[in-house]
Design an enzyme around this catalytic site. Structure first.
Site, PDB file in Angstrom:
ATOM      1  N   HIS A 270       0.351  -1.469   0.207  1.00 21.02           N
ATOM      2  CA  HIS A 270       0.140  -0.219  -0.016  1.00 21.02           C
ATOM      3  C   HIS A 270       1.190   0.771   0.050  1.00 21.02           C
ATOM      4  O   HIS A 270       1.833   1.168   0.138  1.00 21.02           O
ATOM      5  CB  HIS A 270      -0.889  -0.111   0.742  1.00 21.02           C
ATOM      6  CG  HIS A 270      -2.363   1.023   1.793  1.00 21.02           C
ATOM      7  ND1 HIS A 270      -2.196   1.902   0.825  1.00 21.02           N
ATOM      8  CD2 HIS A 270      -3.564   0.734   0.668  1.00 21.02           C
ATOM      9  CE1 HIS A 270      -3.024   2.877   1.043  1.00 21.02           C
ATOM     10  NE2 HIS A 270      -4.043   1.984   0.423  1.00 21.02           N
ATOM     11  N   ASP A 327      -8.001  -5.348   0.262  1.00 26.20           N
ATOM     12  CA  ASP A 327      -8.882  -6.373  -1.164  1.00 26.20           C
ATOM     13  C   ASP A 327      -7.997  -7.496  -0.642  1.00 26.20           C
ATOM     14  O   ASP A 327      -8.449  -8.307  -1.309  1.00 26.20           O
ATOM     15  CB  ASP A 327      -7.958  -5.605  -2.074  1.00 26.20           C
ATOM     16  CG  ASP A 327      -8.127  -4.201  -2.883  1.00 26.20           C
ATOM     17  OD1 ASP A 327      -9.403  -4.674  -2.247  1.00 26.20           O
ATOM     18  OD2 ASP A 327      -7.760  -3.897  -3.202  1.00 26.20           O
TER      19      ASP A 327
HETATM   20  N1  CMC Z   1       4.127  -7.724  -4.629  1.00 24.42           N
HETATM   21  C1  CMC Z   1       5.919  -7.443  -5.469  1.00 24.42           C
HETATM   22  N2  CMC Z   1       6.572  -6.807  -4.761  1.00 24.42           N
HETATM   23  C2  CMC Z   1       5.320  -5.734  -4.476  1.00 24.42           C
HETATM   24  C3  CMC Z   1       3.733  -5.049  -4.345  1.00 24.42           C
HETATM   25  C4  CMC Z   1       3.283  -6.527  -4.479  1.00 24.42           C
HETATM   26  N3  CMC Z   1       2.135  -6.424  -4.357  1.00 24.42           N
HETATM   27  N4  CMC Z   1       3.634  -3.621  -4.092  1.00 24.42           N
HETATM   28  C5  CMC Z   1       4.738  -3.176  -4.383  1.00 24.42           C
HETATM   29  N5  CMC Z   1       5.780  -4.166  -4.007  1.00 24.42           N
HETATM   30  C6  CMC Z   1       7.489  -3.635  -4.596  1.00 24.42           C
HETATM   31  C7  CMC Z   1       7.164  -2.857  -5.826  1.00 24.42           C
HETATM   32  O1  CMC Z   1       7.956  -3.494  -6.458  1.00 24.42           O
HETATM   33  C8  CMC Z   1       8.651  -1.544  -5.246  1.00 24.42           C
HETATM   34  O2  CMC Z   1       9.890  -2.435  -4.787  1.00 24.42           O
HETATM   35  P1  CMC Z   1      11.259  -2.136  -5.099  1.00 24.42           P
HETATM   36  O3  CMC Z   1      11.511  -0.718  -4.189  1.00 24.42           O
HETATM   37  O4  CMC Z   1      12.395  -2.932  -5.350  1.00 24.42           O
HETATM   38  O5  CMC Z   1      11.539  -1.171  -7.039  1.00 24.42           O
HETATM   39  C9  CMC Z   1       8.193  -1.792  -3.391  1.00 24.42           C
HETATM   40  O6  CMC Z   1       7.584  -2.181  -3.399  1.00 24.42           O
HETATM   41  C10 CMC Z   1       7.331  -0.500  -3.145  1.00 24.42           C
HETATM   42  O7  CMC Z   1       5.796  -0.742  -4.632  1.00 24.42           O
HETATM   43  P2  CMC Z   1       6.334   0.607  -5.254  1.00 24.42           P
HETATM   44  O8  CMC Z   1       5.199   0.097  -6.466  1.00 24.42           O
HETATM   45  O9  CMC Z   1       6.717   2.016  -5.140  1.00 24.42           O
HETATM   46  O10 CMC Z   1       4.828   1.300  -4.242  1.00 24.42           O
HETATM   47  P3  CMC Z   1       3.592   2.326  -4.574  1.00 24.42           P
HETATM   48  O11 CMC Z   1       2.911   2.112  -3.232  1.00 24.42           O
HETATM   49  O12 CMC Z   1       4.114   2.960  -5.798  1.00 24.42           O
HETATM   50  O13 CMC Z   1       2.226   0.717  -4.834  1.00 24.42           O
HETATM   51  C11 CMC Z   1       0.452   0.114  -4.611  1.00 24.42           C
HETATM   52  C12 CMC Z   1       1.500   0.598  -4.153  1.00 24.42           C
HETATM   53  C13 CMC Z   1      -0.582  -0.471  -3.888  1.00 24.42           C
HETATM   54  C14 CMC Z   1      -0.014  -0.279  -6.527  1.00 24.42           C
HETATM   55  C15 CMC Z   1       1.373  -1.570  -4.936  1.00 24.42           C
HETATM   56  O14 CMC Z   1       1.829  -1.828  -3.260  1.00 24.42           O
HETATM   57  C16 CMC Z   1       1.243  -2.628  -5.655  1.00 24.42           C
HETATM   58  O15 CMC Z   1       0.968  -2.414  -7.395  1.00 24.42           O
HETATM   59  N6  CMC Z   1       0.317  -3.744  -4.981  1.00 24.42           N
HETATM   60  C17 CMC Z   1      -0.540  -5.038  -5.688  1.00 24.42           C
HETATM   61  C18 CMC Z   1      -2.181  -4.272  -6.062  1.00 24.42           C
HETATM   62  C19 CMC Z   1      -3.071  -3.599  -5.091  1.00 24.42           C
HETATM   63  O16 CMC Z   1      -3.019  -5.161  -3.903  1.00 24.42           O
HETATM   64  N7  CMC Z   1      -3.590  -2.620  -5.021  1.00 24.42           N
HETATM   65  C20 CMC Z   1      -4.580  -2.687  -3.543  1.00 24.42           C
HETATM   66  C21 CMC Z   1      -4.117  -1.451  -3.506  1.00 24.42           C
HETATM   67  S1  CMC Z   1      -4.897  -1.207  -1.799  1.00 24.42           S
HETATM   68  C22 CMC Z   1      -6.663  -0.670  -1.490  1.00 24.42           C
HETATM   69  C23 CMC Z   1      -6.735   0.211  -2.774  1.00 24.42           C
HETATM   70  O17 CMC Z   1      -6.692   1.586  -2.615  1.00 24.42           O
HETATM   71  O18 CMC Z   1      -7.254   0.448  -3.875  1.00 24.42           O
END
Ligand code: CMC
Length: 393
Positions: A270, A327
């Site tokens: 998140h 989720d």
């Molecule tokens: N699985 C594997 N690696 C992950 C995941 C995941 N679900 N989420 C983040 N990471 C890694 C990402 O690759 C990055 O690694 P590095 O630092 O080595 O590059 C690090 O963790 C930080 O991730 P980010 O993508 O920079 O984080 P963000 O804040 O931009 O994204 C997120 C947040 C929710 C989009 C992301 O965690 C994600 O894609 N999760 C899966 C989709 C999901 O479950 N979404 C629902 C969110 S909660 C409900 C809502 O608000 O809608």
């Protein structure tokens, strides 16, 4: 002042002040108008929590009764809107239908278009909150070829929705109060989450003085994406894929760590929670309880629990503070209640409505509000002369 700072994805930028929702991602705290979600989940209903978010305080008995009556009175959609459903292929995703039909509400209630005239605002809000439920249920009925079930004035908000979804002329749906309670809980836990992608979209669209229906339709589109609300559908798809692959969760955890795989653990991580998502704690407990009560043994719940355990022991997830989010377990409950997978994100939208409405209203009530208009840093060509077509390579 002549210079522009860049903050891609708004990781560090606050776009507004707001008094609706408090969130501490390090400690895992979420409060609506100051009240912890744990208390609201236990004691409130979705209708009461909607009032709290939209109008800023818990309603008195008479305020709640008036609000509930408005929702009841405005639950029908215009009969002509039923024809919308005939225009979609039977495979249409219900989020596409929902967004289009919410936008179309502005053509049936044009008084909502002049946002400076707030005389009809309470009714517009009630129409939106109430009719989305009817649209969602009708789109499901259409997709499975069953007759539409009209809303019933004697039923509560959630019971009415369940009845529209699951009753058939041959056999009325038996209202189970435990199911109504768990649905209220899920909707309450989704009701607001400050400046997330869809809410920011609603605010940005609304900042141009676009009406509430149009602004929320845009929010529904933003929510549909798999990184946002669409994740709840993706979680179940992922758990099913793990099951049909033999159930080895460590294989999928490994895959999620591999940056070249393009695979993420859906329902994990998140932007603001660097701790267990407090909503996920409550949803997981509710999933255990309702599955036990209904006597359902869902193999996906077992896979989800093993996946969580394995990921939370893995240094990759520990270092990045990636925990299950809202989720991760919600789909398990929706499955148990009989909702098809493609309705999960619609359920998120239904829950998030009061939050979108509250933010749109808060922004509109602010006399100092300006149109949202981010800047950019240009990285393209400098001035280049136009080349006639026959001289181009
Ligand atoms: N699985 C594997 N690696 C992950 C995941 C995941 N679900 N989420 C983040 N990471 C890694 C990402 O690759 C990055 O690694 P590095 O630092 O080595 O590059 C690090 O963790 C930080 O991730 P980010 O993508 O920079 O984080 P963000 O804040 O931009 O994204 C997120 C947040 C929710 C989009 C992301 O965690 C994600 O894609 N999760 C899966 C989709 C999901 O479950 N979404 C629902 C969110 S909660 C409900 C809502 O608000 O809608």
């Amino acid at each position: 002042t002549g210079y522009v700072c860049i903050d891609p994805a708004f990781v560090n930028t606050a776009s507004t002040t707001s008094s609706i929702t408090f969130l501490d991602g390090e400690k895992g705290i979420l409060r609506y108008r100051g009240i912890p979600i744990e208390q609201l989940g236990e004691k409130s209903t979705f209708v009461e929590t909607s009032y709290l978010l939209i109008y800023g305080k818990l309603p008195s008995k008479s305020e709640l009764s008036r609000f509930s009556t408005l929702l009841t009175r405005h639950s029908l959609i215009h009969e002509d809107m039923k024809r919308f459903f005939d225009g979609y292929p039977s495979t249409a995703h219900p989020m596409a239908i929902l967004s289009a039909m919410v936008l179309s509400l502005s053509s049936y209630y044009p008084e909502a278009i002049d946002v400076k005239n707030t005389e009809h605002l309470d009714i517009t809000i009630a129409r939106l909150l109430s009719k989305v439920r009817t649209i969602a249920a009708f789109s499901y009925k259409k997709s499975i070829g069953q007759p539409f079930v009209y809303p019933h004035n004697s039923l509560s908000y959630c019971a009415n929705f369940l009845n529209m979804m699951f009753s058939v002329p041959a056999e009325p749906y038996e209202i189970d109060e435990d199911i109504v309670k768990v649905l209220n809980l899920l909707l309450i836990l989704h009701a607001d989450h400050e400046q997330n992608c869809s809410t920011s979209t609603v605010r940005l669209v609304g900042s141009s003085k676009a009406n509430l229906f149009a602004s929320v339709a845009a929010g529904i589109c933003a929510l549909w994406g798999p990184l946002h609300g669409g994740a709840n559908q993706e979680v179940v798809t992922m758990l099913e894929a793990i099951r049909s692959d033999g159930g080895d969760v460590s294989k999928f955890v490994k895959l999620a760590k591999d940056k070249t795989s393009n695979f993420r653990l859906m329902g994990f991580g998140h932007r603001v929670y660097k701790n267990y998502d407090p909503r996920a704690v409550l949803i997981k407990a509710a999933a255990d309880k309702i599955l036990a009560k209904l006597g359902i043994k869902d193999p996906l719940l077992d896979i989800a629990q093993r996946l969580e355990e394995t990921a939370l022991k893995d240094p990759y997830f520990v270092e990045r503070k990636l925990y299950p989010n809202v989720d991760f377990y919600s789909g398990i409950i929706y499955r148990a209640l009989g909702f098809p997978t493609n309705m999960f994100t619609v359920m998120f939208a239904l829950g998030r409505l009061p939050g979108w409405i509250a933010h749109w209203k808060e922004m509109n009530d602010d006399p100092t509000g300006k149109i949202g208009r981010p800047r950019q840093i240009y990285t393209g060509e400098n001035a280049v002369d136009y080349t006639p077509l026959d001289e181009r390579e």
